[in-house]
Design a protein around this motif. Structure first.
Motif, PDB file in Angstrom:
ATOM      1  N   MET A 204      31.615  26.751 -37.134  1.00  0.00           N
ATOM      2  CA  MET A 204      31.792  25.325 -37.272  1.00  0.00           C
ATOM      3  C   MET A 204      33.200  24.991 -37.774  1.00  0.00           C
ATOM      4  O   MET A 204      33.802  24.034 -37.315  1.00  0.00           O
ATOM      5  CB  MET A 204      30.720  24.790 -38.224  1.00  0.00           C
ATOM      6  N   LYS A 205      33.715  25.801 -38.708  1.00  0.00           N
ATOM      7  CA  LYS A 205      35.060  25.556 -39.231  1.00  0.00           C
ATOM      8  C   LYS A 205      36.097  25.702 -38.126  1.00  0.00           C
ATOM      9  O   LYS A 205      37.080  24.958 -38.102  1.00  0.00           O
ATOM     10  CB  LYS A 205      35.368  26.529 -40.362  1.00  0.00           C
ATOM     11  N   LYS A 206      35.857  26.640 -37.202  1.00  0.00           N
ATOM     12  CA  LYS A 206      36.796  26.850 -36.104  1.00  0.00           C
ATOM     13  C   LYS A 206      36.852  25.614 -35.201  1.00  0.00           C
ATOM     14  O   LYS A 206      37.924  25.204 -34.771  1.00  0.00           O
ATOM     15  CB  LYS A 206      36.397  28.084 -35.302  1.00  0.00           C
ATOM     16  N   HIS A 207      35.708  24.997 -34.928  1.00  0.00           N
ATOM     17  CA  HIS A 207      35.659  23.803 -34.085  1.00  0.00           C
ATOM     18  C   HIS A 207      36.378  22.632 -34.750  1.00  0.00           C
ATOM     19  O   HIS A 207      37.089  21.874 -34.080  1.00  0.00           O
ATOM     20  CB  HIS A 207      34.213  23.420 -33.763  1.00  0.00           C
ATOM     21  N   ILE A 208      36.205  22.499 -36.045  1.00  0.00           N
ATOM     22  CA  ILE A 208      36.885  21.423 -36.770  1.00  0.00           C
ATOM     23  C   ILE A 208      38.392  21.664 -36.765  1.00  0.00           C
ATOM     24  O   ILE A 208      39.175  20.730 -36.560  1.00  0.00           O
ATOM     25  CB  ILE A 208      36.332  21.301 -38.207  1.00  0.00           C
ATOM     26  N   LEU A 209      38.803  22.907 -36.967  1.00  0.00           N
ATOM     27  CA  LEU A 209      40.218  23.241 -36.941  1.00  0.00           C
ATOM     28  C   LEU A 209      40.819  22.956 -35.565  1.00  0.00           C
ATOM     29  O   LEU A 209      41.917  22.390 -35.462  1.00  0.00           O
ATOM     30  CB  LEU A 209      40.430  24.708 -37.322  1.00  0.00           C
ATOM     31  N   ILE A 210      40.112  23.317 -34.503  1.00  0.00           N
ATOM     32  CA  ILE A 210      40.592  23.056 -33.151  1.00  0.00           C
ATOM     33  C   ILE A 210      40.717  21.556 -32.923  1.00  0.00           C
ATOM     34  O   ILE A 210      41.697  21.079 -32.334  1.00  0.00           O
ATOM     35  CB  ILE A 210      39.668  23.711 -32.104  1.00  0.00           C
ATOM     36  N   PHE A 211      39.728  20.768 -33.399  1.00  0.00           N
ATOM     37  CA  PHE A 211      39.793  19.319 -33.241  1.00  0.00           C
ATOM     38  C   PHE A 211      40.987  18.738 -33.985  1.00  0.00           C
ATOM     39  O   PHE A 211      41.692  17.871 -33.461  1.00  0.00           O
ATOM     40  CB  PHE A 211      38.493  18.661 -33.723  1.00  0.00           C
ATOM     41  N   VAL A 212      41.239  19.216 -35.194  1.00  0.00           N
ATOM     42  CA  VAL A 212      42.365  18.708 -35.985  1.00  0.00           C
ATOM     43  C   VAL A 212      43.687  19.067 -35.303  1.00  0.00           C
ATOM     44  O   VAL A 212      44.602  18.232 -35.231  1.00  0.00           O
ATOM     45  CB  VAL A 212      42.312  19.245 -37.432  1.00  0.00           C
ATOM     46  N   VAL A 213      43.794  20.273 -34.773  1.00  0.00           N
ATOM     47  CA  VAL A 213      45.016  20.678 -34.070  1.00  0.00           C
ATOM     48  C   VAL A 213      45.220  19.806 -32.837  1.00  0.00           C
ATOM     49  O   VAL A 213      46.328  19.321 -32.578  1.00  0.00           O
ATOM     50  CB  VAL A 213      44.962  22.177 -33.700  1.00  0.00           C
ATOM     51  N   ARG A 214      44.158  19.565 -32.075  1.00  0.00           N
ATOM     52  CA  ARG A 214      44.264  18.698 -30.892  1.00  0.00           C
ATOM     53  C   ARG A 214      44.627  17.268 -31.298  1.00  0.00           C
ATOM     54  O   ARG A 214      45.389  16.595 -30.600  1.00  0.00           O
ATOM     55  CB  ARG A 214      42.970  18.711 -30.104  1.00  0.00           C
ATOM     56  N   TRP A 215      44.084  16.808 -32.420  1.00  0.00           N
ATOM     57  CA  TRP A 215      44.394  15.469 -32.923  1.00  0.00           C
ATOM     58  C   TRP A 215      45.889  15.359 -33.215  1.00  0.00           C
ATOM     59  O   TRP A 215      46.547  14.405 -32.797  1.00  0.00           O
ATOM     60  CB  TRP A 215      43.546  15.184 -34.154  1.00  0.00           C
ATOM     61  N   VAL A 216      46.436  16.334 -33.915  1.00  0.00           N
ATOM     62  CA  VAL A 216      47.858  16.315 -34.251  1.00  0.00           C
ATOM     63  C   VAL A 216      48.705  16.414 -32.977  1.00  0.00           C
ATOM     64  O   VAL A 216      49.703  15.697 -32.816  1.00  0.00           O
ATOM     65  CB  VAL A 216      48.196  17.448 -35.248  1.00  0.00           C
ATOM     66  N   LEU A 217      48.295  17.293 -32.047  1.00  0.00           N
ATOM     67  CA  LEU A 217      49.032  17.423 -30.790  1.00  0.00           C
ATOM     68  C   LEU A 217      48.979  16.139 -29.970  1.00  0.00           C
ATOM     69  O   LEU A 217      49.979  15.731 -29.371  1.00  0.00           O
ATOM     70  CB  LEU A 217      48.474  18.584 -29.963  1.00  0.00           C
ATOM     71  N   ASN A 218      47.819  15.501 -29.920  1.00  0.00           N
ATOM     72  CA  ASN A 218      47.708  14.238 -29.190  1.00  0.00           C
ATOM     73  C   ASN A 218      48.546  13.149 -29.841  1.00  0.00           C
ATOM     74  O   ASN A 218      49.178  12.353 -29.148  1.00  0.00           O
ATOM     75  CB  ASN A 218      46.243  13.807 -29.080  1.00  0.00           C
TER      76      ASN A 218
END
Length: 132
Positions: A1-15
Motif C-alpha cells: 500500500m505504501k508503494k502505491h501511495i508513493l507512486i501516486f505522490v510521484v505522479r502528482w509531482v510530475l504532473n
C-alpha cells in the motif's frame, strides 16, 4: 500500500511539473492560456489531474475503444486532452483552450514516459534476466 501511495505522490509531482512546463511553453504568445495562481495552484492542478487520470482514464479509454481502434491509437491523444481540459476547468485560476489541452496532454505523456523509462533503467527491471 505504501508503494502505491508513493507512486501516486510521484505522479502528482510530475504532473504538476508537467503542467508548469506546458503553461510556460504554451503561455508565450498564445492568448487563450491564462494562469493567475502560483506554484500552489500548479500543485492543486496536478493533484486534480492525477485523481481524474487515475479514476476516469480507464473508463474513458474503455468507452472510446472503438474510436481508438479506428484511429490506430491516435484517439488516446484526444482522451488525454479531455482529461487535461476537465482538470484545468476544475482548478481555480487556470483556463486553457481545448487545443492547448491536447498539447498539454502530449507534454504530460512525454514527461511521464521519460521518467518511467529512467526509473526502469535505474531499477534494472528492463531486459531479460537469465540465471546461469
Amino acid at each position: 500500500m505504501k508503494k502505491h501511495i508513493l507512486i501516486f505522490v510521484v505522479r502528482w509531482v510530475l504532473n504538476s511539473f508537467g503542467l508548469w512546463i506546458a503553461f510556460r511553453l504554451l503561455g508565450t504568445g498564445i492568448q487563450n492560456v491564462e494562469v493567475t495562481a502560483g506554484m500552489g495552484g500548479f500543485l492543486l492542478a496536478g493533484l486534480i489531474f492525477s485523481i481524474i487520470n487515475s479514476v476516469f482514464k480507464p473508463l474513458a479509454v474503455i468507452l472510446s475503444l472503438p474510436a481508438i481502434l479506428l484511429s490506430l491509437g491516435l484517439f488516446v491523444i484526444i482522451v488525454n486532452g479531455v482529461l487535461v481540459y476537465v482538470s484545468i476547468a476544475l482548478t481555480p485560476g487556470f483556463s486553457m483552450s481545448f487545443l492547448n489541452s491536447i498539447l498539454t496532454g502530449i507534454i504530460l505523456s512525454l514527461i511521464n514516459y521519460i521518467v518511467s523509462a529512467a526509473v526502469e533503467i535505474r531499477g534494472g527491471t528492463s531486459g531479460a534476466h537469465y540465471d546461469h
